[in-house]
Design an enzyme around this catalytic site. Sequence first.
Site, PDB file in Angstrom:
ATOM      1  N   ASN A   1      21.867  48.737  60.026  1.00 46.73           N
ATOM      2  CA  ASN A   1      23.043  49.021  60.683  1.00 46.73           C
ATOM      3  C   ASN A   1      24.336  48.402  60.462  1.00 46.73           C
ATOM      4  OD1 ASN A   1      25.092  50.404  62.602  1.00 46.73           O
ATOM      5  ND2 ASN A   1      24.223  49.141  64.414  1.00 46.73           N
TER       6      ASN A   1
ATOM      7  N   HIS B   1      28.741  43.565  51.289  1.00 46.74           N
ATOM      8  CA  HIS B   1      29.403  44.455  50.243  1.00 46.74           C
ATOM      9  C   HIS B   1      28.390  45.167  49.190  1.00 46.74           C
ATOM     10  CE1 HIS B   1      32.090  45.950  47.205  1.00 46.74           C
ATOM     11  NE2 HIS B   1      31.697  44.934  46.345  1.00 46.74           N
TER      12      HIS B   1
ATOM     13  N   HIS C   1      32.347  37.173  35.811  1.00 45.91           N
ATOM     14  CA  HIS C   1      31.024  37.316  36.977  1.00 45.91           C
ATOM     15  C   HIS C   1      30.189  38.409  36.540  1.00 45.91           C
ATOM     16  CE1 HIS C   1      33.739  40.228  38.671  1.00 45.91           C
ATOM     17  NE2 HIS C   1      32.711  40.956  39.385  1.00 45.91           N
TER      18      HIS C   1
ATOM     19  N   LYS D   1      39.126  75.541  42.030  1.00 47.52           N
ATOM     20  CA  LYS D   1      38.022  76.426  42.910  1.00 47.52           C
ATOM     21  C   LYS D   1      37.518  77.441  42.219  1.00 47.52           C
ATOM     22  CE  LYS D   1      37.850  78.765  47.330  1.00 47.52           C
ATOM     23  NZ  LYS D   1      38.502  79.119  48.532  1.00 47.52           N
TER      24      LYS D   1
END
Length: 601
Positions: free
Chosen positions: A118, A166, A232, A490
């Site tokens: 959750n 994250h 990193h 479209k």
Amino acid sequence: MQSDVSEHPGKRPRLEGSPGTSRITYTIAAERTPDPKHHSDYQTCDPEQLCAFLKSRGLNVPELLIHFREDKMRGSLLPFLDFLLENLGVSYLGDRKELLPYIRRLSQTQVDTMKVINDPIHGHIEFHPLLIRIIDTPQFQRLRYIKQLGGSYYVFPGASHNRFEHSLGVGYLAGCLVRVLHEKQPELQITERDMLCVQIAGLCHDLGHGPFSHLFDGRFIPLACPEVKWTHEQASVKMFEHLVDSNGLREVMEHYGLIPKEDVYFIKELIIGPLESCNQESVWTYKGRPKEKSFLYEIVANKRNGIDVDKWDYFARDCHHLGIQNNFDHKRFIKFARVCEVDKKKHICTRNKEAWNLYDMFHIRNCLHRRAYQHRVGNIIETMITDAFLEADPHIEITGAEGKKYHISTAIDDMEAFTKLTVPVSLSPLAVEVFLFEEYKNLPQQVAGAKSHVSQQDELEPKDLVVDVINMDYGMKDKNPIDHVYFYCKDNPTEAYKIDKHQISQLLPERFAEQLIRVYCKKTDKKSLDAAQNLFKEWCFSKNFPIPQDDDVRNQPKTPAKQDKHCPSSDPSLSCGPEKPKVKRQLFNDKSPGCEEKPSP
């Protein structure tokens, strides 16, 4: 036992229980002990493997297995098999009731291996068993102790979230995007292997962050090891390989349908980009997947225009915890995403009407930097933490592989030592693009040297000043990232093209980069602050820079700023020359716990 219905092998049997048709008959074999190789997950099964699995679990309905093969059903549909029976031709109620207990028992095998988390941003998100195995490793759990927003936590008390959540969010969004492309465009031939690798890359993209995150690789390492070019992202691919090897996950990856030798390489490319350099732009430099799947490299870390799921998660997550409104809708982008071919490469494109949504995305990135990531109090706190790291570096030892000892700055050379390099209450400012470039190192000396032009000033040394240079942009320095985005319309969804920003609005920015230079004075007495203020002001005038922000324009020195003939005198906020970025100047002192603006006299 065979069905009463006789059909030709190539035709779909009629299984309806209507008049004139026979009800199917079948046998349910006694439940067998499952093969250990077929006990955990069947998402990667093709139709033949799925049929073999169902037979091994006791479900032997020849007609049903024919449908599985004809409809090309895969193992990912196993949990929903009970809802698909009628579509598969089993419409007779009695047949379905008799089959359901066995189907649910089979589905339970799949359900037991998945985990639901959750998440406050994305709601209930489900993870593949292999992802759970990765999450449960010490290398990944380490991310629980690296906060997402570093010094900003001292300014925004809600910003207490970590790299751990994250990374979960990025893994989830990576799976969402790649699965939508798979379902929308089957011709792309995205395999279960591809989708699993993309999710793993999203999950592991930040494994290489050190304590205090961007402070570590953007401030501390350049000062402690100026000769080392380290990021990193480089550490993330090394840490991922260490995670796989030290936890014996190669066999687990193979069990779930991956080919470790190829797919570990592919995952590392998804995180950092090509692992081998090439001077020819026309040459396909990636080895993990062929050129036909180039679009997969735009999902986790998009090197082409910066639109990727990493940003989508931290925009939503950071705005949530900072209390800042996020106007970018990543769900809408995913809804309109599709792959088009441009110059013999496949790229992820979006509808032309989504251009404004993308400008909102880069606008919120800029707002987050201005309001949070580059907050003046947070930045000076990170400067102080960096000084503390530099002082502590020679005195701290960390044990790495084979008992070898490392310091804070050298632990980046050994992933076993780096795994231990955490701070219990660590802070990590996200995406702070402040780098101590060579030309910025002498700025404190330059500012302090401006005292020769100022009368009656107390002595200030370069060590009394901290000069912070911040680059503010849309993610591609002075370039507009939307210029590298392809759109489709479209009426023709297979043809991709670019849209000039002037076709969207005349209100969009003309420049996409600027610099902010801040000077902090370590001395807090009024005489020193006044001296620093005047020195900074004089230095700005000598460089043709605009007057420092937050200064009192009524008390400016009489010496006017020099004007370049190309610089619009009507707008002092613009720097001179067409190629220079906009520059702002600010002066602060560093009173504890944060720094305060210099009040106007």
